[in-house]
Design a protein around this motif. Structure first.
Motif, PDB file in Angstrom:
ATOM      1  N   THR A 126       0.830  -1.209   0.000  1.00 21.17           N
ATOM      2  CA  THR A 126       0.000   0.000   0.000  1.00 21.17           C
ATOM      3  C   THR A 126       0.867   1.261   0.000  1.00 21.17           C
ATOM      4  O   THR A 126       0.574   2.227  -0.711  1.00 21.17           O
ATOM      5  N   GLY A 338      -3.233   4.626 -12.170  1.00 21.47           N
ATOM      6  CA  GLY A 338      -4.427   3.929 -11.692  1.00 21.47           C
ATOM      7  C   GLY A 338      -4.085   2.669 -10.924  1.00 21.47           C
ATOM      8  O   GLY A 338      -4.672   2.394  -9.863  1.00 21.47           O
ATOM      9  N   ASN A 339      -3.127   1.893 -11.432  1.00 21.76           N
ATOM     10  CA  ASN A 339      -2.718   0.673 -10.735  1.00 21.76           C
ATOM     11  C   ASN A 339      -2.092   0.984  -9.381  1.00 21.76           C
ATOM     12  O   ASN A 339      -2.337   0.293  -8.387  1.00 21.76           O
ATOM     13  N   ASN A 342      -4.793   2.106  -6.938  1.00 22.28           N
ATOM     14  CA  ASN A 342      -5.580   0.954  -6.530  1.00 22.28           C
ATOM     15  C   ASN A 342      -4.841   0.139  -5.468  1.00 22.28           C
ATOM     16  O   ASN A 342      -5.432  -0.296  -4.471  1.00 22.28           O
ATOM     17  N   ALA A 346      -5.981  -0.497  -1.335  1.00 24.96           N
ATOM     18  CA  ALA A 346      -6.519  -1.856  -1.330  1.00 24.96           C
ATOM     19  C   ALA A 346      -6.812  -2.377   0.071  1.00 24.96           C
ATOM     20  O   ALA A 346      -7.700  -3.214   0.246  1.00 24.96           O
TER      21      ALA A 346
END
Length: 390
Positions: A126, A338-339, A342, A346
């Motif tokens: 993260t 974006g990845n 995300n 998460a």
């Protein structure tokens, strides 16, 4: 029999050529922007682009032939984005080259010394994603800022990217790049500023590295972290997903050593590829997994050949309006942003720490000559540790 085998040779050859063309065209603007932000002259940026093409192409060929696996190598696109989002070091490009060497040596250590590799792997995904998202935010805003500043030039580029995304995501950025070149040709100003033909010949420029402690911490350490977390680890996962199980340590050592050799000529980092690796390692490259290594070999050879236009690409980028080149770079990074975002969000229990990492990194905070990526990871890590103990 020859006709029956022919499609099996055509498919890996096509996949390899596509990997090289897409890999270069989709992100070389990010690399040039990163080197320029570090204080590189146009000649040094062209040298960096060329040596990276030679390094990732040559290493990809050697590893694929040796292991008989489709091992694709790429430059560190997130690493280049990190450089683009970081203030130029006080010691100039020479200090940045010193940081490139430090990052490369850390990759070698991670491959040789397992405890250090495990320590790097222990960084929460993260926080790593949040740091990368913070680094990419500024560049991802560039296309839309460019539309406001240069609507006649930037709007066709963004529209071409959006339309191609609907048809074929893989070619969206190369098509946007082609439209950018067309816009510059129609404008005429950038082409008139290009140097003479002899000056466009591929060449390397050596830079004596300067090992500045602040730059090593503020640039070298984050470059190492984003390269490992955002490129080497996903690249290894792509190979494993397609049934290949290479030993990670030797691959990391190889990319680190080659990165160190490329650094004095302006190359920031090479690593295991992810997107282009999927092109070469997947079933589209060949029905027989034992033949897919050929795709990576052809892709590596393609990178070496493309290096011949590195100086021209750097000269065109230097002559074009900077905001337009930043726009192309930003379009190339929207998917990665974006990845990363995300991954950052998460885990709900780690969300606040990830957001702190993201915000501090995106703020551009610089303290003691050390850039925001380091402070973002430090601040988010401290909060993550405090909340976890609580």
């Amino acid at each position: 029999m020859e006709q029956a085998q022919r499609p099996e040779w055509i498919r890996p050859a096509t996949a390899g050529v596509m990997a090289a063309v897409v890999g270069f065209a989709s992100s070389f603007a990010v690399v040039l922007e990163g080197l320029r932000a570090m204080g590189a002259t146009p000649g040094q940026a062209a040298s960096g682009l060329l040596v990276l093409c030679l390094a990732m192409g040559g290493l990809g060929v050697v590893l694929s032939l040796r292991l008989k696996m489709p091992v694709s190598i790429a430059w560190s696109t997130p690493g280049a984005a990190l450089l683009a989002a970081t203030a130029a070091p006080a010691g100039g490009f020479a200090a940045a080259v010193g940081a490139f060497l430090v990052a490369a040596l850390l990759v070698v250590v991670a491959g040789l010394w397992r405890p250090f590799g495990r320590l790097v792997a222990a960084i929460p995904a993260t926080l790593a994603g949040a740091m990368l998202a913070g680094v990419l935010l500024g560049l991802c805003l560039a296309p839309f800022k460019a539309v406001g500043l240069l609507p006649l030039q930037a709007l066709p580029v963004v529209l071409a990217w959006a339309v191609t995304m609907r048809l074929n995501r893989l070619w969206a950025v190369p098509v946007a790049l082609a439209v950018t070149v067309a816009v510059l040709v129609l404008d005429g100003g950038a082409l008139a500023a290009l140097p003479a033909g002899r000056d466009l010949a591929p060449h390397l420029e050596a830079v004596m590295p300067v090992f500045d402690p602040q730059t090593m911490v503020g640039v070298g350490l984050p470059l190492f972290l984003v390269t490992m977390a955002s490129q080497n680890v996903p690249g290894l996962a792509v190979l494993q997903t397609n049934g290949y199980r290479p030993a990670p340590g030797p691959l990391f050592v190889a990319t680190g050593v080659v990165s160190a050799l490329a650094a004095p000529f302006g190359g920031h980092a090479v690593n295991l590829a992810a997107i282009t690796a999927a092109l070469c390692a997947g079933p589209d490259a060949a029905a027989d997994p034992g033949r897919r290594w050929l795709a990576a070999v052809i892709g590596g050879a393609g990178y070496v050949a493309i290096g011949a236009v590195a100086t021209l690409a750097a000269a065109l980028a230097a002559a074009a309006p900077p905001v337009l080149i930043q726009a192309v770079a930003g379009l190339a990074l929207i998917g990665a942003f974006g990845n990363a975002l995300n991954a950052a969000l998460a885990v709900p229990a780690e969300r606040e720490a990830a957001l702190v990492t993201f915000l501090v990194t995106a703020s551009g905070l610089s303290f003691g000559g050390i850039g925001a990526a380091f402070w973002g990871l430090l601040a988010g890590g401290a909060l993550w540790w405090g909340l976890r103990r609580h």
